[in-house]
Motif scaffolding. Structure first.
Motif, PDB file in Angstrom:
ATOM      1  N   ASP A   1       2.989  45.969  33.491  1.00 51.85           N
ATOM      2  CA  ASP A   1       1.985  45.631  34.261  1.00 51.85           C
ATOM      3  C   ASP A   1       1.095  44.600  33.907  1.00 51.85           C
ATOM      4  N   SER A   2       0.155  44.458  34.385  1.00 45.90           N
ATOM      5  CA  SER A   2      -0.551  42.999  34.129  1.00 45.90           C
ATOM      6  C   SER A   2      -1.257  42.899  32.537  1.00 45.90           C
ATOM      7  N   ASP A   3      -1.536  44.250  31.956  1.00 49.50           N
ATOM      8  CA  ASP A   3      -1.719  44.253  30.701  1.00 49.50           C
ATOM      9  C   ASP A   3      -0.946  43.949  29.747  1.00 49.50           C
TER      10      ASP A   3
ATOM     11  N   HIS B   1       8.010  38.922  35.232  1.00 47.42           N
ATOM     12  CA  HIS B   1       6.694  39.319  35.236  1.00 47.42           C
ATOM     13  C   HIS B   1       5.614  38.497  34.344  1.00 47.42           C
TER      14      HIS B   1
END
Ligand SMILES: Cc1ncc(COP(=O)(O)O)c(C=O)c1O
Length: 388
Positions: free
Chosen positions: A147-149, A178
């Motif tokens: 995910d974006s973290d 990603h």
């Protein structure tokens, strides 16, 4: 492959059975000669003067490693070993508090320890993606954690405790999709597996000289993809890595050499360049195939010896490292007895691979790691000793 010639280039083949190539392989004569000749030149004309005379060979180092990885020489830097190169890169990634790093169950011990240390200092989370029963990182689990973290995926291509080749290219595809930094440790795969950084889609890669590349000890390299190098700010700088402009300003080099140190093992660097050229000339795909076949032969021969257990997972994605243990003798005792009979192998210790061995319920085990210059006759002799 002309195995006879390759063995002739490797004088120790006549005296011992070297099944410790994942520790340090035997260098070809050309590599050893290049190192010795440079040391002699240093002795005769002075260190700086010798380096100036060897400038062509030193430049060739970058071309040789770039040839091995299919990249631009600007994307290559010399490193004193893979671990240092890896740490230079880790510390240059623009992390923010709360970011996460994903790594694998088979990550090299020093890399993993560096991650733990780094995470504690920078408030970063570390998550380990487990391997499936085939010993390969679980891609589905990896996909679900992205995910974006997530700022970095760190993967070891071939671990030191198993012959499994990780799906580095599939991981690279996910990382690129990603937009996550991807750092690949190719210390065990460089020289025994084809490595094309464009296909692997890695942003950064490190390798060591002494293993399957057959280079001198105390040498290594790193690769940084040109498109990201400007985002990776080295933790330290020095005169060689910046353009010093005034009392308050300097500009960091715009290539991978921003991670180098000026003072280095010049003879070793020349030797590693010669080793990489030798590997490419010998032919990496042919080397990979021969190593794979020899190791498969060894695994099946070991399986037929009573009291010997082979510890490689059930997959066809295996390379030259073969791990096993004996019911009758500790790994260390067996290793020593083989050595007394002129056979080099090694012991892989649980303490050096906690994540993986604890999950697999393993303690210290034996490792035989084969190179293309090993032979079927050596495998027969090795197994004969084990049977006895
Ligand atoms: C997979 C792997 N990565 C990294 C290293 C470390 O390489 P170096 O000793 O050059 O730092 C090793 C050494 O055994 C290794 O097996």
């Amino acid at each position: 492959m002309d195995i006879e010639q390759l063995r002739h280039d490797t004088p120790a083949c006549a005296r011992l059975i070297h099944f410790n190539n994942a520790g340090a392989a035997l260098s070809p004569q050309a590599v050893t000669t290049s190192v010795i000749e440079h040391l002699q030149l240093e002795q005769q004309v002075g260190g700086y003067e010798a380096a100036a005379r060897a400038s062509g060979q030193l430049e060739q180092f970058y071309h040789a490693i770039a040839g091995l990885l299919n990249c631009n020489p600007r994307e290559i830097a010399y490193a004193e070993n893979a671990s240092r190169g890896w740490n230079h890169l880790l510390h240059a990634i623009p992390f923010e508090p709360g970011d996460r790093i994903l790594t694998g169950q088979s990550e090299y011990a020093s890399n993993y320890l560096s991650l733990l240390h780094f995470a504690r200092q920078k408030q970063i989370g570390i998550e380990v993606i487990e391997n499936g029963d085939d010993g390969r990182i679980d891609l589905e689990q990896l996909r679900q954690r992205l995910d974006s973290d997530v700022r970095l995926i760190a993967l070891t291509h071939v671990a030191s405790q198993s012959g499994v080749v990780q799906p580095a290219q599939a991981v690279g595809r996910l990382a690129r999709q990603h937009r996550i930094f991807y750092l690949l440790d190719a210390s065990q795969s460089a020289g025994q597996c084809p490595l094309d950084v464009t296909e692997l889609q890695c942003d950064m890669l490190v390798g060591t000289g002494r293993k399957y590349l057959r280079g001198p000890r105390g040498t290594g390299f790193l690769y940084v993809r040109n498109a990201i190098v400007e985002y990776l700010e080295p933790a330290t700088v020095e005169l060689h890595t910046v353009d010093w402009r005034s009392a308050h300003s300097y500009r960091i080099r715009d290539d991978a050499r921003r991670f180098e140190s000026w003072e280095s093992n010049v003879a070793g660097k020349i030797g590693l360049g010669v080793a990489a050229d030798y590997a490419v000339r010998t032919g990496i795909p042919a080397s990979a195939e021969r190593i794979r076949q020899l190791a498969a032969h060894l695994r099946s021969a070991l399986r037929s010896i009573p009291g010997i257990q082979v510890h490689e997972p059930d997959t066809d994605q295996l390379c030259g490292l073969v791990t096993f243990s004996s019911e009758h003798e500790s790994a260390q005792a067996l290793h020593e007895r083989l050595q007394e009979r002129g056979i080099n192998s090694s012991v892989t210790r649980r303490a050096a691979t906690l994540l993986d061995f604890d999950r697999r319920g393993l303690n210290d085990i034996n490792r035989a790691s084969l190179h293309y210059y090993n032979t079927e006759e050596e495998i027969t002799a090795f197994c004969g000793q084990l049977e006895r």
